[in-house]
Motif scaffolding. Structure first.
Motif: not given
Length: 141
Positions: A129-138
């Motif tokens: 399964v393909k997925k997109i992982e996102a890590v949000f930064i400040k």
């Protein structure tokens, strides 16, 4: 009577679980983390090593298979980042093996009365399964 109360308890638990999952999603995208004042610009990174400023991880999200266009999905991730107050997002396209599929097959060759030949083969294939992982930064500065 105890059975009815037990069933009601399970039903209520499932209801609250579904509501909490629904609340945590923004347009089909689950988010886990902190929220700040919304931002107008979100920098996009493919590797954490490319970030030259000090930062903290403020949240994470993932989009499972089903996205039609990588660009549209990236735009959704950026929009979510803006709404949560992120200064940047690290995006990664990953393939996750979720199982395997095995196929067995064989054939029987009837030569004559005294001799039959059977041949068999098997193949195993990973289900991905393909997925997109996102890590949000400040940014800290």
């Amino acid at each position: 009577m105890k059975t009815i109360n037990f069933i009601k308890g399970i039903a209520m638990s499932l209801f609250f679980l579904s509501v909490s999952v629904w609340v945590s999603k923004v347009k089909g995208q689950a988010y886990l983390g902190k929220s700040y004042t919304p931002t107008e610009k979100v920098d996009v990174y493919l590797e954490a090593e490319n970030i030259k400023r000090p930062y903290e991880v403020m949240g994470k999200s993932s989009v499972n298979q089903g996205f039609k266009s990588l660009q549209k999905t990236q735009d959704q991730v950026i929009k979510l980042g803006k709404s949560k107050g992120a200064d940047g997002v690290i995006v990664k396209l990953v393939e996750e093996v979720t199982g395997s599929q095995k196929n067995d097959f064989g054939s029987l060759n009837n030569g004559n009365k005294n001799s039959n030949t059977f041949s068999a083969s098997s193949s195993t294939m990973d289900v991905k399964v393909k997925k997109i992982e996102a890590v949000f930064i400040k940014y800290k500065d």
